[in-house]
Every structure is written in C-alpha cells, then in structure tokens.
Design a protein around this motif. Structure first.
Motif, PDB file in Angstrom:
ATOM      1  N   HIS A 252      45.519  51.978  49.667  1.00  0.00           N
ATOM      2  CA  HIS A 252      44.283  51.056  48.971  1.00  0.00           C
ATOM      3  C   HIS A 252      43.171  51.360  49.550  1.00  0.00           C
ATOM      4  CE1 HIS A 252      44.432  48.058  52.158  1.00  0.00           C
ATOM      5  NE2 HIS A 252      45.892  48.531  52.188  1.00  0.00           N
ATOM      6  N   HIS A 254      40.444  49.468  50.754  1.00  0.00           N
ATOM      7  CA  HIS A 254      39.926  48.391  51.775  1.00  0.00           C
ATOM      8  C   HIS A 254      38.260  48.349  51.537  1.00  0.00           C
ATOM      9  CE1 HIS A 254      40.012  46.081  55.295  1.00  0.00           C
ATOM     10  NE2 HIS A 254      39.088  46.646  55.830  1.00  0.00           N
ATOM     11  N   LEU A 255      38.092  48.306  50.233  1.00  0.00           N
ATOM     12  CA  LEU A 255      36.876  48.608  49.711  1.00  0.00           C
ATOM     13  C   LEU A 255      35.959  46.984  49.532  1.00  0.00           C
ATOM     14  CD1 LEU A 255      34.523  50.485  48.526  1.00  0.00           C
ATOM     15  CD2 LEU A 255      35.511  49.864  46.417  1.00  0.00           C
ATOM     16  N   ASP A 256      34.972  47.006  50.151  1.00  0.00           N
ATOM     17  CA  ASP A 256      33.827  45.896  49.824  1.00  0.00           C
ATOM     18  C   ASP A 256      33.032  46.353  48.690  1.00  0.00           C
ATOM     19  OD1 ASP A 256      32.304  43.783  49.658  1.00  0.00           O
ATOM     20  OD2 ASP A 256      31.828  43.696  51.798  1.00  0.00           O
ATOM     21  N   TRP A 257      33.637  46.007  47.345  1.00  0.00           N
ATOM     22  CA  TRP A 257      32.735  46.593  46.148  1.00  0.00           C
ATOM     23  C   TRP A 257      31.413  45.742  45.973  1.00  0.00           C
ATOM     24  CZ3 TRP A 257      31.287  43.996  42.020  1.00  0.00           C
ATOM     25  CH2 TRP A 257      31.882  42.579  41.835  1.00  0.00           C
ATOM     26  N   ASP A 258      31.650  44.529  46.415  1.00  0.00           N
ATOM     27  CA  ASP A 258      30.468  43.718  46.257  1.00  0.00           C
ATOM     28  C   ASP A 258      29.299  44.178  47.093  1.00  0.00           C
ATOM     29  OD1 ASP A 258      29.067  41.687  45.628  1.00  0.00           O
ATOM     30  OD2 ASP A 258      30.020  40.131  46.976  1.00  0.00           O
ATOM     31  N   ALA A 259      29.652  44.329  48.377  1.00  0.00           N
ATOM     32  CA  ALA A 259      28.573  45.149  49.305  1.00  0.00           C
ATOM     33  C   ALA A 259      28.124  46.547  48.837  1.00  0.00           C
ATOM     34  CB  ALA A 259      28.915  45.274  50.786  1.00  0.00           C
ATOM     35  N   GLN A 308      39.199  46.053  42.841  1.00  0.00           N
ATOM     36  CA  GLN A 308      40.060  44.948  43.147  1.00  0.00           C
ATOM     37  C   GLN A 308      41.016  45.272  44.262  1.00  0.00           C
ATOM     38  OE1 GLN A 308      39.784  41.761  42.246  1.00  0.00           O
ATOM     39  NE2 GLN A 308      38.616  41.485  40.352  1.00  0.00           N
ATOM     40  N   ASP A 309      41.149  46.390  44.598  1.00  0.00           N
ATOM     41  CA  ASP A 309      42.160  47.009  45.352  1.00  0.00           C
ATOM     42  C   ASP A 309      43.374  47.021  45.121  1.00  0.00           C
ATOM     43  OD1 ASP A 309      42.412  48.115  47.968  1.00  0.00           O
ATOM     44  OD2 ASP A 309      42.135  46.395  49.101  1.00  0.00           O
ATOM     45  N   ALA A 310      43.483  47.392  44.098  1.00  0.00           N
ATOM     46  CA  ALA A 310      45.101  47.368  43.431  1.00  0.00           C
ATOM     47  C   ALA A 310      45.872  48.448  43.857  1.00  0.00           C
ATOM     48  CB  ALA A 310      45.048  47.420  41.799  1.00  0.00           C
ATOM     49  N   ASP A 335      44.146  41.689  32.064  1.00  0.00           N
ATOM     50  CA  ASP A 335      42.571  41.684  33.002  1.00  0.00           C
ATOM     51  C   ASP A 335      42.472  42.804  33.904  1.00  0.00           C
ATOM     52  OD1 ASP A 335      44.679  41.625  34.716  1.00  0.00           O
ATOM     53  OD2 ASP A 335      44.638  39.351  35.389  1.00  0.00           O
ATOM     54  N   VAL A 337      43.469  43.921  36.594  1.00  0.00           N
ATOM     55  CA  VAL A 337      43.478  44.051  37.944  1.00  0.00           C
ATOM     56  C   VAL A 337      45.059  44.313  38.475  1.00  0.00           C
ATOM     57  CG1 VAL A 337      41.564  42.536  38.089  1.00  0.00           C
ATOM     58  CG2 VAL A 337      43.730  41.405  38.120  1.00  0.00           C
ATOM     59  N   ARG A 338      45.806  44.404  37.757  1.00  0.00           N
ATOM     60  CA  ARG A 338      47.338  44.386  38.011  1.00  0.00           C
ATOM     61  C   ARG A 338      47.783  45.727  37.473  1.00  0.00           C
ATOM     62  NH1 ARG A 338      49.409  38.649  36.439  1.00  0.00           N
ATOM     63  NH2 ARG A 338      48.590  37.340  37.981  1.00  0.00           N
ATOM     64  N   THR A 342      51.240  48.115  39.911  1.00  0.00           N
ATOM     65  CA  THR A 342      51.788  46.827  40.181  1.00  0.00           C
ATOM     66  C   THR A 342      53.128  46.684  40.857  1.00  0.00           C
ATOM     67  OG1 THR A 342      50.425  46.262  38.031  1.00  0.00           O
ATOM     68  CG2 THR A 342      52.322  44.789  38.894  1.00  0.00           C
TER      69      THR A 342
ATOM     70  N   ARG B  96      26.926  35.512  48.343  1.00  0.00           N
ATOM     71  CA  ARG B  96      25.993  36.501  48.457  1.00  0.00           C
ATOM     72  C   ARG B  96      24.518  35.933  48.274  1.00  0.00           C
ATOM     73  NH1 ARG B  96      27.266  41.163  49.285  1.00  0.00           N
ATOM     74  NH2 ARG B  96      25.215  41.674  48.639  1.00  0.00           N
ATOM     75  N   LYS B 149      37.278  37.016  52.901  1.00  0.00           N
ATOM     76  CA  LYS B 149      38.451  37.543  52.390  1.00  0.00           C
ATOM     77  C   LYS B 149      39.761  37.281  53.307  1.00  0.00           C
ATOM     78  CE  LYS B 149      36.698  40.731  49.189  1.00  0.00           C
ATOM     79  NZ  LYS B 149      36.635  42.327  48.763  1.00  0.00           N
ATOM     80  N   GLY B 172      45.858  39.707  42.487  1.00  0.00           N
ATOM     81  CA  GLY B 172      45.872  41.100  41.800  1.00  0.00           C
ATOM     82  C   GLY B 172      46.027  42.196  42.499  1.00  0.00           C
ATOM     83  N   PRO B 174      49.206  44.459  45.155  1.00  0.00           N
ATOM     84  CA  PRO B 174      50.672  44.536  45.495  1.00  0.00           C
ATOM     85  C   PRO B 174      51.061  43.614  46.478  1.00  0.00           C
ATOM     86  CG  PRO B 174      49.699  46.579  45.349  1.00  0.00           C
ATOM     87  CD  PRO B 174      48.577  45.504  45.354  1.00  0.00           C
ATOM     88  N   ARG B 181      46.969  42.590  54.088  1.00  0.00           N
ATOM     89  CA  ARG B 181      45.766  41.801  54.464  1.00  0.00           C
ATOM     90  C   ARG B 181      45.965  40.446  55.254  1.00  0.00           C
ATOM     91  NH1 ARG B 181      42.522  41.294  48.614  1.00  0.00           N
ATOM     92  NH2 ARG B 181      42.054  43.446  48.276  1.00  0.00           N
TER      93      ARG B 181
END
Lengths: 525, 197
Positions: A252, A254-259, A308-310, A335, A337-338, A342, B96, B149, B172, B174, B181
């Motif tokens: 995965h 470990h992404l801060d997509w927002d930033a 969403q780091d799925a 949605d 994200v899954r 999954t 933010r 987070k 959402g 696994p 996390r």
C-alpha cells in the motif's frame, strides 16, 4: 526498546479521558435545522444492473466444510509431497539455490519451514534450560535451517542449529544480512528468506513531515548466493509471502493524497473544493471556480489502488521480475474504495500456492468476518471461505497450509480446499486460559510454528503446548524459574520453533530496564 | 447469548429501517439516527481536529452531507462505515482549511489562569512512571501531536472500541492495512510519549 510500552488499558483509559465524551449542547439542533433546509441528492436512473454474483461466493456464516475430510486430504498431500521432497532433496546441492518453479509440478516439500524430512522423533516432551544471554536487545528467528540471534544494540550475530552450540559470526564470514533482516519483518520458505523494512521508518516521526509515499526495501536471501536488495514498488509492504510458487506482496502506498493534490493545485484549492471522485485510475477533483482537476494516477508513478490506500498486489516467480496482480471488480456498493484486493490483507505461502486473509465486505457479524482466498499462481485468486471473527489471531504457515490461530483456542487450518479445524482445538480450548471475549484482551500466551510443530507458551497457565500435527498434542508445565522470568507485563514473550528445539525469549525487570531471558526447550528422546 | 444476538439483530433491523426511511426523505428518521450517533461522530472529528468548535462544525458539515447524499447509499447496512468516512473526510478538509488560515493555538499560561491541581499522592511502590504519565494527561498531549490519521484510528479502536475488521471496513482498507496502521499509530504514540515521560 527505548520507547515506553503502553498497555491497551492505559491507552483506552487515557484517551477516554482526553477525548470529549459528548457533542456540545445545541449541535444536534443545528444539524437538524440544517437538514430541514437541505435537499437530498437523488441518483440518476441507472441502466447498470447491480451485480449480485458476489453473494454466490459466500457461505452462510458459521458453516464449515467437512473438516476431517480436509485434514485427511491435506495429510495425504503432505505425505505425498514430502516423499517427493526427499527424492528431490537427495538430488539437490546441500545449499538450496532458489528455483521458485512456476510449473504445475510441485518442486519442493510442503512443509513450511525448510524441513524436507520431518524429524523422525515422535516425542513432544521438552526439557528446558536457561541460556546465558549477554544481549540487551535480542532478536531471534529460525531462518532456513538454523536459529539466528541478533543483538540489536551491538549488531552481534550468532547462529545455531540446535540452540546448544552457537557460532558467533566473525568479520569475513558470509553474512546474508541477518542483522538488517531481523530489524524488520521477513517471510521464509525452506532456505529462502525475504525480509523487508523501510529506511525512513525512524524518520517518520512526530517532528518530521511524513513522506508522501515511501519505498520499502526488499532483501532476498538465497544461500549460498549473496543477498539481493531491491525496491520494486513505490509503497510499503503490508504482508509478504514466499512459497514454492514464488513471492506475493501486498503493498500500500502510505500516500497522503490530500497533501499531494495540494502540490498540484496550490494551497487554496480547498476553498473551491466541491468533491472528489476516483474511477479507473483517475482522480477527479471537483472545483467551483473551474473545471477541476483530473489526475491520471499512473502518469504520476502511482498505481491504481493508491487512492484511499486500498492496496495492490505483486507477484514474482523469482524475486526479480514482478507482475502487478490484475484488479478485481469493485465492490457492489460502488464507492470505489474497496475494490482492489478487498480480500487480501495477510498472505502466506502454502505447498500449492498462496493463501490470503482479508475482508468479507458483506459480513454482518459484529466482529467482522475474514474472507480467505487461495491462488495457485500468485495472480488470480478464488475465495475459499469466510469466517466470523476470522480476523482474530495470526495467519501462519504450517504443515503446507495456513493456520489462523491465537495459540490457545482458535486453530483454523486452511488449505486450497478450504477450512478444517484442528482436532485438538476443542480440548485445548478447555485446557488453556482464553482471551477475554468481552474486552478482546489477548491471553497471556505467545506461540510460534516451525519444523517441530506449533508451540504455545501460556504464561497465564504456566504451561507449554506442543503439537506436531494438530491431532496429538501435549500440555506440560514450564519450570517455575521460567515462569518467574516473565515478570514484565510490558513486553510479550516470543517463541521461535526450530527443528528439534524451541527458543523462548522472556522479559523481566522494569520498563526502564527490561531484562531478557532466553530459554531453550529441547525434545526429549 | 441467543437473546443478545436477537437483540443485536433487532437493533440492526431498526437502524436499517431508519436509514431506509431517511433515504426517502424522512427527516425525522434521520434525526433519530443523528441522536444515536452524534457523540461518536463528534469524537471522531475531534480526534482529527483537537478543537471543540472545529469538531462541532465538521460534525455538522458531515451529517448534513450524509443527509444530502443518503439516497445514493445502496447498502443500508453499510451506513455506519459510510458515515465514518464522511465525518473523517469532513474533519480532514476542515483541518486543511484551518492550516490555510494559519490559526495558532495558544496554550494557556499559568499566570492569570487556573493553575493545574497537583496529583493526589500515590503509593510509589504500586505505580510505575508510565502510570503517572498516563494519569497527568501526558498521553493526551502526546496524542495531540500525532498525525490526524493516527489519532483517528486510535480513537476508533481505543475509545469507540471498534474491532479492527470494522475499522478496516469504515476506512475502506484491508484488515492487514488497518492493523498495520493501528500498530504504526500506537508506535507513534509511544514515541511521542518519550518526550513527555
């Protein structure tokens, strides 16, 4: 070892006191008032019929296949493949050069921990000896065909095949990088060890800005060849399995997509943000001051699934060439994200492929359900069952299959054919102290699997469980001195299972000055 | 045990019915859903924002957004996980915005403020230094220093007592990733405690 260890109860108690208990007065009225003046968004009529086929993959909760049939099939498979392994073992060089064969013919033994021929002795009685231990921070593992003991503080490395005679690694000795391997995590199959860690681990701290994404380093040990070090993915490894068919990694971002989006749109984008949508590898940022932003994830070096780091999965037959697993269809709730992987959380290598444990998204059990998946080629997966509460316990390699166990009561044995509970489970459940079901508190037990079998050290009961096959088992008391050596509740014991002996690391002393003890249990003739 | 399961099933079906009614525009049904979830939503938002007013605003934004988007929710039994995601997203977006405004939170200085009360005397033999750290809210201060987070998953697990599998569904991700996390968040908390201990 320097960070304070907090118990679950301490964290829950302190956070419970720190986080407000209730929403402020008047908030409920504000919300209901706003709701009265807000129009709901109705979906557009859709011509797409919702797929319901997924339901066909699910079994009713609690139903289980014929367990004994599966045990017998697994046992027969183990016997057959062990015989093949003996023959193959006689043909191969003393040190196995990794040949992770993807051909349909099984090439190696089904035993999970490098023992082509199971030990001939049938005894499961252990005699215990306390070993002198100079190390302050010992890390112990069974790698290939030997114990490896690394002192984290000094970096000193010792190896032993029996836990009795130890060889101290000297400068100039071939070193597969054990010290680094034991700093991180690793998976093994026979002589093959794949370890991984992240050099940024120590720097992703409170005071430092976390990286947008990080790369785990993968070290592949294949005696007698020199280890290889690669960074095949942009991401971090959630779980990795090595088996006779190759290597599978769940990664995965470990992404801060927002930033990350901020780096594209500047700091004020949030003021005009109207929504975000992710489909088919494209992230669409909706804006009220323009057309918004479409970001093609692949163009930025990321993979679909990062959002969403799925997570996503990789397969390699040899540790060098890697193939991205094909995406599975999105979940029915749409949605997005899954969707990818999954059902793919933890993964282990088994004699005929790989078994993974993930989420059963349709589960209605309060404690969630585990979805279990099998792949013979590391790329395509099929569901082999879902179990309520199946996310409890660890997923371990064992007897050529996969064992979901808490070491004291849950012993679910999975093969490519499905689930079988080990015959001893019911009796062990009654004999050993179980986790507290109300609080979810784990029992005071540590366990491990290896060529010798499954070994559980129950500090609650001051007893040791040993079983080779999950059918016959022995529960024996531990020496009083051994029980007394686990007096530090902040550090859990660890159990490392070898071929004819078991090593147990126990902790006493205080939090500030923990004192490790090393005990060796040797099979009595 | 059977009675407990039946009670849980009954509660679930009542919630499903409320969600179904709210989907069709029944604001009263949505109000009942809000009543039973507002505290939890607020705590989740607070875990990300560490600020009462911001958390209240984010909770309001999220619940109104949930009301607006509810007709698009296909699986009514997935309501809670879906709502958690909306709350978390609203709080992250609020954070933010707050960063953009460069708000500076000033800790109260003792002069002129109510001085902290000393801790009651404890039996030093029965306690460890970590117990004192936990009691005097050092853990809370360490918690405030974590990434949002990390705070969120710690609150979901340790305050809301949600099982890891449910957290994974809510976020959402696994189960393995959720566990990782949670483990990482816990490690970060322990590391932050070093500065407080």
């Amino acid at each position: 070892m320097n960070a304070p260890r907090l118990t679950d109860a301490q964290i829950s108690q302190a956070l419970g006191a720190h986080v407000p208990d209730r929403a402020p007065a008047g908030l409920r009225e504000r919300i209901t008032g706003a709701v009265q003046t807000t129009t709901q968004q109705r979906p557009m009529p859709s011509l797409v019929v919702r797929a319901t086929a997924l339901g066909g993959l699910r079994r009713a909760e609690g139903s289980r296949p014929n367990r004994w049939t599966l045990v017998l099939v697994a046992a027969a498979l183990v016997t057959l493949l062990a015989a093949a392994a003996i023959f193959i073992g006689s043909q191969r060089p003393a040190l196995l050069s990794i040949q992770l064969d993807v051909s349909p013919t099984p090439a190696v033994t089904p035993t999970a921990h490098g023992s082509p021929t199971p030990p001939a002795v049938a005894s499961t009685k252990l005699s215990w000896t306390k070993l002198a231990l100079g190390e302050g921070s010992p890390q112990v593992a069974w790698l290939g065909d030997q114990f490896v003991l690394v002192d984290e503080d000094s970096g000193a490395v010792r190896t032993s095949t029996d836990g009795v005679s130890w060889h101290v690694l000297q400068p100039g000795d071939p070193d597969p990088g054990y010290a680094e391997l034991l700093k991180g995590k690793f998976a093994t199959w026979q002589d093959n060890v794949v370890g991984w860690w992240n050099p940024e681990e120590g720097t992703v701290g409170i005071a430092n800005k976390p990286p947008i994404t990080a790369r785990d380093i993968l070290r592949i040990v294949r005696p007698p060849a020199a280890p290889t070090v690669t960074t095949p993915w942009k991401g971090r490894i959630g779980s990795l399995a090595v088996g006779p068919k190759g290597i599978v990694a769940q990664v995965h971002s470990h992404l801060d997509w927002d930033a990350w989006v901020t780096t594209k749109l500047g700091p004020n984008w949030v003021s005009h943000y109207t929504g975000v949508d992710y489909k088919n590898g494209i992230l669409k940022i909706g804006m009220d001051n323009g057309p918004g932003l479409n970001v093609v994830w692949a163009d930025e070096g990321f993979l679909p699934g990062d959002y969403q780091d799925a997570g996503f999965g990789w397969y390699s037959p040899d540790g060098e060439q890697w193939t991205l697993m094909p995406a599975v269809p999105p979940s029915p709730d749409g949605d997005g994200v899954r969707g990818f992987l999954t059902g793919f959380g933890d993964v282990v290598g088994v004699s005929d492929g790989f078994i993974a444990r993930g989420i059963d998204t349709a589960c209605t059990s309060e404690n969630g359900c585990a979805g279990m998946w099998f792949s013979s080629d590391g790329l395509t997966w099929r569901n082999i069952g879902n179990v309520p509460g199946g996310s409890d316990g660890l997923l371990l390699q064992w007897m050529g299959g996969a064992l979901v166990t808490d070491g004291v009561g849950r012993f679910d044995f999975w093969t490519s054919e499905g689930l079988s509970e080990l015959p001893m489970a019911e009796e062990v459940l009654a004999a050993l102290t179980q986790p507290n079901p109300a609080s979810g508190t784990p029992s005071g037990a540590a366990f491990g699997t290896g060529p010798l079998g499954l070994v559980t050290v129950s500090m609650d009961d001051q007893e040791v469980l040993v079983t080779r096959d999950g059918v016959d088992y022995r529960i024996q008391p531990m020496p009083a001195a051994m029980a007394a050596d686990q007096a530090n509740s902040r550090a859990r014991p660890s159990v490392i299972v070898g071929e004819r002996s078991v090593l147990v690391v126990l902790w006493s002393g205080t939090y500030e000055a923990p004192i490790p003890s090393l005990w060796r249990g040797t099979l009595e003739p | 045990m059977g009675a407990l399961i039946r009670a849980a099933d009954a509660a679930m079906s009542v919630d499903d019915a409320l969600v179904s009614r709210a989907r069709t525009g029944d604001a009263g049904a949505f109000g009942v859903l809000v009543d039973t979830r507002i505290d939890r939503c607020y705590r989740l938002a607070w875990s990300i924002l560490s600020n009462d007013a911001d958390a209240a605003d984010a909770t309001q934004d999220a619940l109104v957004a949930a009301w607006r988007q509810l007709p698009r929710l296909r699986d009514t039994s997935a309501f809670d996980g879906w709502l958690n995601r909306i709350v978390a997203n609203a709080a992250l977006m609020a954070r933010r915005r707050r960063v953009r405004l460069r708000e500076v939170s000033v800790s109260p200085a003792y002069p002129g403020e109510e001085a902290p009360q000393p801790e009651p005397a404890q039996d030093p033999l029965a306690r460890t230094p970590m117990d004192d750290v936990v009691d005097n809210d050092a853990l809370g201060r360490a918690f405030d220093r974590l990434r949002p987070k990390d705070r969120m998953i710690l609150v979901l697990h340790h305050v809301e007592e949600r099982p890891v599998a449910e957290i994974a569904r809510s976020l959402g991700i696994p189960v393995g990733t959720a566990k990782w996390r949670l483990h990482a968040a816990r490690g970060a908390l322990e590391k932050a405690m070093e500065a407080e201990a």
